[in-house]
Design a protein around this motif. Structure first.
Motif, PDB file in Angstrom:
ATOM      1  N   GLU A 169     -23.505  -2.667 -35.594  1.00 60.17           N
ATOM      2  CA  GLU A 169     -23.529  -3.835 -34.719  1.00 60.17           C
ATOM      3  C   GLU A 169     -23.516  -5.100 -35.558  1.00 60.17           C
ATOM      4  O   GLU A 169     -24.092  -5.165 -36.639  1.00 60.17           O
ATOM      5  CB  GLU A 169     -24.775  -3.824 -33.840  1.00 60.17           C
ATOM      6  CG  GLU A 169     -24.767  -2.718 -32.823  1.00 60.17           C
ATOM      7  CD  GLU A 169     -25.970  -2.769 -31.900  1.00 60.17           C
ATOM      8  OE1 GLU A 169     -26.861  -3.600 -32.140  1.00 60.17           O
ATOM      9  OE2 GLU A 169     -26.002  -1.988 -30.952  1.00 60.17           O
ATOM     10  N   GLU A 229     -23.534 -10.087 -23.623  1.00 58.64           N
ATOM     11  CA  GLU A 229     -24.921  -9.657 -23.514  1.00 58.64           C
ATOM     12  C   GLU A 229     -25.325  -8.694 -24.621  1.00 58.64           C
ATOM     13  O   GLU A 229     -26.500  -8.469 -24.833  1.00 58.64           O
ATOM     14  CB  GLU A 229     -25.162  -9.023 -22.145  1.00 58.64           C
ATOM     15  CG  GLU A 229     -25.066 -10.048 -21.031  1.00 58.64           C
ATOM     16  CD  GLU A 229     -25.352  -9.465 -19.667  1.00 58.64           C
ATOM     17  OE1 GLU A 229     -25.162  -8.248 -19.474  1.00 58.64           O
ATOM     18  OE2 GLU A 229     -25.751 -10.244 -18.797  1.00 58.64           O
ATOM     19  N   SER A 230     -24.363  -8.124 -25.344  1.00 59.88           N
ATOM     20  CA  SER A 230     -24.675  -7.243 -26.465  1.00 59.88           C
ATOM     21  C   SER A 230     -23.791  -7.615 -27.648  1.00 59.88           C
ATOM     22  O   SER A 230     -22.692  -8.120 -27.468  1.00 59.88           O
ATOM     23  CB  SER A 230     -24.472  -5.778 -26.076  1.00 59.88           C
ATOM     24  OG  SER A 230     -23.128  -5.532 -25.764  1.00 59.88           O
ATOM     25  N   PRO A 231     -24.256  -7.357 -28.864  1.00 61.27           N
ATOM     26  CA  PRO A 231     -23.470  -7.706 -30.049  1.00 61.27           C
ATOM     27  C   PRO A 231     -22.237  -6.824 -30.196  1.00 61.27           C
ATOM     28  O   PRO A 231     -22.154  -5.740 -29.617  1.00 61.27           O
ATOM     29  CB  PRO A 231     -24.439  -7.487 -31.209  1.00 61.27           C
ATOM     30  CG  PRO A 231     -25.484  -6.580 -30.677  1.00 61.27           C
ATOM     31  CD  PRO A 231     -25.563  -6.805 -29.206  1.00 61.27           C
ATOM     32  N   ASP A 260     -24.332  -9.222 -35.102  1.00 59.52           N
ATOM     33  CA  ASP A 260     -24.907 -10.258 -34.255  1.00 59.52           C
ATOM     34  C   ASP A 260     -24.515 -11.604 -34.835  1.00 59.52           C
ATOM     35  O   ASP A 260     -24.737 -11.868 -36.010  1.00 59.52           O
ATOM     36  CB  ASP A 260     -26.425 -10.117 -34.205  1.00 59.52           C
ATOM     37  CG  ASP A 260     -27.062 -10.987 -33.154  1.00 59.52           C
ATOM     38  OD1 ASP A 260     -26.318 -11.716 -32.462  1.00 59.52           O
ATOM     39  OD2 ASP A 260     -28.299 -10.933 -33.010  1.00 59.52           O
ATOM     40  N   ARG A 316     -19.082  -4.236 -23.047  1.00 62.48           N
ATOM     41  CA  ARG A 316     -19.995  -4.980 -23.914  1.00 62.48           C
ATOM     42  C   ARG A 316     -20.982  -5.810 -23.107  1.00 62.48           C
ATOM     43  O   ARG A 316     -22.066  -6.120 -23.563  1.00 62.48           O
ATOM     44  CB  ARG A 316     -19.150  -5.867 -24.834  1.00 62.48           C
ATOM     45  CG  ARG A 316     -19.900  -6.455 -25.948  1.00 62.48           C
ATOM     46  CD  ARG A 316     -18.979  -7.109 -26.931  1.00 62.48           C
ATOM     47  NE  ARG A 316     -19.755  -7.976 -27.783  1.00 62.48           N
ATOM     48  CZ  ARG A 316     -19.257  -8.877 -28.564  1.00 62.48           C
ATOM     49  NH1 ARG A 316     -17.956  -9.036 -28.626  1.00 62.48           N
ATOM     50  NH2 ARG A 316     -20.031  -9.627 -29.295  1.00 62.48           N
ATOM     51  N   GLY A 317     -20.608  -6.161 -21.887  1.00 60.00           N
ATOM     52  CA  GLY A 317     -21.494  -6.931 -21.013  1.00 60.00           C
ATOM     53  C   GLY A 317     -21.211  -8.418 -21.108  1.00 60.00           C
ATOM     54  O   GLY A 317     -21.165  -8.970 -22.203  1.00 60.00           O
ATOM     55  N   VAL A 368     -19.556  -4.281 -31.875  1.00 58.77           N
ATOM     56  CA  VAL A 368     -19.665  -3.049 -32.653  1.00 58.77           C
ATOM     57  C   VAL A 368     -18.340  -2.844 -33.358  1.00 58.77           C
ATOM     58  O   VAL A 368     -17.287  -2.852 -32.730  1.00 58.77           O
ATOM     59  CB  VAL A 368     -19.987  -1.845 -31.735  1.00 58.77           C
ATOM     60  CG1 VAL A 368     -20.041  -0.563 -32.548  1.00 58.77           C
ATOM     61  CG2 VAL A 368     -21.280  -2.070 -31.000  1.00 58.77           C
ATOM     62  N   ASP A 416     -16.892 -13.112 -30.982  1.00 58.01           N
ATOM     63  CA  ASP A 416     -18.159 -13.376 -30.306  1.00 58.01           C
ATOM     64  C   ASP A 416     -18.001 -14.378 -29.180  1.00 58.01           C
ATOM     65  O   ASP A 416     -18.975 -14.825 -28.600  1.00 58.01           O
ATOM     66  CB  ASP A 416     -19.199 -13.880 -31.302  1.00 58.01           C
ATOM     67  CG  ASP A 416     -19.720 -12.726 -32.154  1.00 58.01           C
ATOM     68  OD1 ASP A 416     -19.729 -11.586 -31.657  1.00 58.01           O
ATOM     69  OD2 ASP A 416     -20.114 -12.965 -33.293  1.00 58.01           O
TER      70      ASP A 416
END
Length: 103
Positions: free
Chosen positions: A87, A77-79, A89, A25-26, A81, A3
Motif C-alpha cells: 500500500e 477512502e483507501s490508499p 499512502d 478502492r472506495g 495498492v 491519488d
C-alpha cells in the motif's frame, strides 16, 4: 494508481464513466459541505452529483436519479495498492515509509 480521484465517475456498469478498480478502492464524496453515501454519479468540474430517487425505477429497470448542482469534493477512502500488493499512502513521505520507528 494516482491519488487523485477521476473528475467523473459512475457506479452504473453500463456508463462510459464506470471504472471498477477505482470504485473498489472506495470514493468519498462531499457535496455542499456534507458527506454523501448515496451518490450514483458525480462530476467535479461540472459541479453536480446524481442521487437515486427512493426506490423508483424507470421503464428499463434503472433507478430514477435526480441531478443536484453545487460544489463537489472527492477523495479515495483507501490508499493505492501497487502490483506487489504494497500500500502507498500519499500522506506519508517516501523517507518516512522506508524507515521504521526507533524506540
Amino acid at each position: 494508481m494516482s491519488d487523485t480521484p477521476p473528475d467523473r465517475l459512475s457506479v452504473n456498469p453500463k456508463s462510459p464513466h464506470f471504472d471498477e478498480p477505482t470504485l473498489m478502492r472506495g470514493i468519498g464524496i462531499r457535496f455542499k459541505g456534507v458527506q454523501r453515501r448515496d451518490v450514483e454519479e458525480y462530476s467535479i468540474s461540472e459541479g453536480w452529483i446524481k442521487v437515486q430517487v427512493g426506490k423508483k425505477m424507470d421503464r428499463k429497470g434503472n433507478p430514477l436519479t435526480l441531478t443536484l448542482n453545487g460544489p463537489v469534493e472527492a477523495w479515495f477512502e483507501s490508499p493505492a495498492v501497487d502490483a506487489e500488493g504494497a500500500e502507498h499512502d500519499a500522506a506519508k513521505g517516501e523517507d518516512e515509509a522506508a524507515t521504521p520507528d526507533a524506540e
